[in-house]
Design an enzyme around this catalytic site. Structure first.
Site, PDB file in Angstrom:
ATOM      1  N   GLU A   1       1.017  -1.015  -0.068  1.00 16.79           N
ATOM      2  CA  GLU A   1      -0.218   0.151  -0.037  1.00 16.79           C
ATOM      3  C   GLU A   1       0.789   1.259   0.118  1.00 16.79           C
ATOM      4  O   GLU A   1       1.420   1.804   0.950  1.00 16.79           O
ATOM      5  CB  GLU A   1      -1.034  -0.182   1.173  1.00 16.79           C
ATOM      6  CG  GLU A   1      -2.094   0.645   1.090  1.00 16.79           C
ATOM      7  CD  GLU A   1      -2.153   2.073   1.258  1.00 16.79           C
ATOM      8  OE1 GLU A   1      -1.408   2.654   0.495  1.00 16.79           O
ATOM      9  OE2 GLU A   1      -2.989   2.701   1.695  1.00 16.79           O
TER      10      GLU A   1
ATOM     11  N   GLU B   1       4.507   8.358  -3.558  1.00 15.11           N
ATOM     12  CA  GLU B   1       5.292   7.889  -2.566  1.00 15.11           C
ATOM     13  C   GLU B   1       6.347   7.182  -2.878  1.00 15.11           C
ATOM     14  O   GLU B   1       6.958   6.137  -2.152  1.00 15.11           O
ATOM     15  CB  GLU B   1       4.401   7.268  -1.302  1.00 15.11           C
ATOM     16  CG  GLU B   1       3.269   8.388  -0.879  1.00 15.11           C
ATOM     17  CD  GLU B   1       2.431   7.467   0.217  1.00 15.11           C
ATOM     18  OE1 GLU B   1       2.771   6.234   0.256  1.00 15.11           O
ATOM     19  OE2 GLU B   1       1.483   8.079   0.758  1.00 15.11           O
TER      20      GLU B   1
END
Length: 683
Positions: free
Chosen positions: A144, A153
């Protein structure tokens, strides 16, 4: 042990040395993380669980031991799902030490310690081998690592490294695939967040500098709750395009790439903005889908799964282009290892080249002004309020001083006939942007810009003039919470000796307003989690509580409330006044009172905002922009963030519940902050 941290105070402008625990960063990171929102995202959790079970079944069907690698484990929830689904062992990687410790605690509490190993490293530092972090390579990759932009990210470099060094060939991945979608639209509302429109000022037309209009803008993505931008606010230029997909079960490259979608213009207009979101296919067949699409794409909006840790993205084209119906276009998305950007070509232009350079601001305006600030400068009703106030106070002999960051008020004052106009600019960059405006409109001699702080200003800087009109919006780039703009008051105090007797201060005063609210969804980001998908994650709640108790008093948080629907449970009420005609007092300002409940509901917290009295009859609100209707619906200004004080436990307004709220607010002028306390009044 205590340490001292230097913090710039956005209200007073001073550097305050604050005594903090050695664990301060840890507490703040935990308190302000998005873990509660993710754990309350039932759609996300359900789809991950289904995808993990399916992947474990596929590996077991091949007769293999199931070894799972969970990168970015957070609370360890996905690892526990994997073991429950039948995985033989799971390696849980978490680089943030406090969260790695939390994951280990949660995993132990759920009795999974024998089958889950928490590794407190970045995944690219994890080793495999007899003496390594992992004894063997994994055959299921669970991650995730996504943000609103999907790859922001560092998902691509992490996947790339994992496939090269940590995963077996032919492994399974959950999610299996991500697909990015985009739609080209015309939208005056959204376009106003990146370009300045011409402004009418009493027969003058104030034009933006050419450099601003030709600038591609700031490269950072604009992430918002697109569900709160109604379809009436934009016109599609083309269809929803599938831009590209990433298959996470195969080797992934983080190299820069581009993808192009060709389509025919469905309706003429100006191509200005790209709306974008992505989906996750949790399994190879695409039968388990977690979608980020906004609510207005659903046939039944009630089925829309609200979430705040993943939203939607808005990208602004470098310049707007007029399009005709039937015209062929090519929308191209570029990405490097961390970000996306878009360009548009028509059918007669050459193909997009392999230039993967990210767009960046060249005019400095997009670095000085945030996107909400662009919207505020383009709000003609707000501009007219300031112009009306200036018209009522300016005289042919007026000497004006403006105190705000990157404000156009001094330009307005000059165009309205003030004799002399000075403007304080806290940064050299904002000074240069306003200089561009003056030059573009041949007004270089109309306003004198001073890159100096208020307390440093001398009569010589003002050409030995005394100030007759001190004005501000007030807007400061360092402001986070609504009352941080009281920095204007501190500047007014520092300038007291340079003001002419009877000088006008505009705004003349400000008031802090308060409203008890029930949120439709935002409450989830601070709600206790307890149990999630059958797993006890209460240690996270305990850590958050410790972080809240760590502070001497709980603090309000800044949020753009136009993105988060809520109902008013009390009447909006002014609870504290600030008189700019006077200097900042030495003693605290204390306000106490009660607000009766006028609507039943669940009180999640309190909204706070500032309103400024420009003159006796002109007020501008940084919070509510319309009266609250009978149902309690609130319409919030999109230009400024409002403050939210979340209750640790919501108040229920049942027959034996609370009937009013008492408040106790203290403004401490020495630090420029407001301490607040609320309690429910029982019947």
């Amino acid at each position: 042990m205590k340490t001292f941290c230097g913090r710039a105070n956005p209200t007073t402008g001073a550097l305050n040395w604050v005594e903090e625990s050695d664990e301060y960063d840890y507490h703040q990171e935990i308190a302000r993380s998005c873990y509660a929102d993710m754990l309350h995202d039932r759609d996300r959790n359900k789809k991950y669980y289904e995808g993990i079970r399916a992947a474990v079944s596929r590996v077991k069907a091949r007769g293999e031991r199931v070894i799972v690698l969970d990168i970015g484990t957070g609370t360890g929830l996905l690892s526990m799902m994997a073991v429950t689904a039948g995985a033989d062992f799971c390696y849980s990687v978490e680089v943030f030490k406090p969260m790695a410790e939390a994951a280990a605690c949660i995993i132990k509490k759920n009795s999974f310690s024998e089958k889950i190993k928490v590794i407190n490293k970045h995944s690219t530092e994890v080793t495999v081998g007899p003496d390594g972090d992992m004894q063997e390579k994994a055959n299921i990759l669970v991650t995730e690592l996504f943000d609103t932009e999907l790859i922001g990210e560092g998902a691509l470099p992490s996947y790339e490294h994992a496939h090269l060094h940590l995963m077996q060939a032919g492994c399974e991945a959950v999610p299996h695939r991500a697909t990015v979608y985009a739609q080209l639209v015309e939208s005056e509302q959204l376009w106003s967040w990146t370009q300045i429109r011409p402004i009418q000022v009493d027969g003058h037309v104030l034009l933006p500098p050419a450099a601003v209009g030709q600038c591609p803008g700031v490269p950072a993505v604009c992430d918002i709750q697109l569900s709160q931008v109604p379809p009436t606010a934009f016109t599609p230029i083309g269809p929803l395009c599938t831009m590209f997909s990433v298959d996470f079960s195969r080797p992934v490259s983080s190299a820069a790439r581009s993808y192009t979608c060709r389509f025919v213009v469905k309706a003429g207009g100006r191509a200005q903005v790209v709306l974008s979101w992505w989906d996750l296919d949790m399994d190879p067949s695409g039968s388990i889908v977690c979608s980020m699409a906004p609510s207005w794409t659903y046939s039944d909006p009630q089925e829309y799964p609200w979430r705040d840790h993943w939203m939607q993205s808005v990208y602004f084209l470098p310049t707007e282009k007029s399009m005709c119906e039937g015209e062929e276009l090519r929308l191209t998305v570029f990405h490097d290892d961390y970000s996306l950007w878009y360009s548009l070509l028509d059918g007669e232009q050459a193909d997009a080249d392999d230039n993967y350079s990210r767009p960046c601001c060249t005019c400095q305006g997009h670095l000085v002004w945030t996107r909400p600030r662009f919207g505020e400068l383009n709000d003609w009703q707000r501009t007219e309020s300031y112009l009306s106030a200036l018209r009522s106070v300016l005289r042919p002999d007026s000497v004006c001083l403006a105190v705000s960051d990157g404000s156009l008020l001094p330009v307005f004052a000059h165009l309205l006939g003030a004799r002399k106009v000075f403007s304080l600019e806290n940064s050299g960059m904002s000074k240069q942007v306003i200089e561009q405006f003056l030059e573009a409109n041949s007004l270089k001699n109309g306003v004198k810009l001073l890159a100096i702080r208020a307390e440093q200003l001398t009569p010589a800087d003002l050409e030995e003039e005394q100030i007759s009109v001190l004005m501000g919006e007030p807007y400061f780039s360092t402001s986070l919470l609504p009352w941080h703009s009281l920095f204007f008051w501190y500047c007014r105090t520092a300038l007291a000796g340079l003001l002419r007797p009877g000088a006008i201060v505009l705004p003349s005063s400000a008031s802090l307003h308060l409203l008890a609210v029930e949120f439709q969804d935002l409450w989830r980001i601070r709600a206790p989690c307890g149990t999630c998908e059958g797993f006890d994650v209460s240690p996270m709640d305990e850590m958050v509580q410790q972080s809240l108790d760590f502070r001497e008093s709980r603090e309000a948080e800044p949020h753009h409330l136009w993105e988060y629907p809520c109902r008013a449970l009390t009447k909006p009420c002014p609870v504290m006044d600030f008189d700019f005609q006077q200097c900042v007092p030495e003693q605290p300002i204390i306000s106490q009172g009660t607000l009766p409940l006028i609507r039943r509901g669940q009180c999640h917290g309190f909204a706070l905002w500032m309103e400024y009295s420009l003159t006796d009859d002109i007020t501008v609100s940084m919070g509510l922009t319309k009266p609250v209707n009978e149902e309690g619906e609130c319409v919030w200004s999109p230009h400024r963030k409002q403050g939210i004080y979340f209750l640790q436990t919501p108040w229920e307004s049942s027959d034996d519940g609370w009937t009013a709220v008492s408040y106790n607010l203290t403004f401490d002028p020495s630090v420029g902050d407001i301490k607040m306390d609320f309690s429910a009044i029982q019947p």
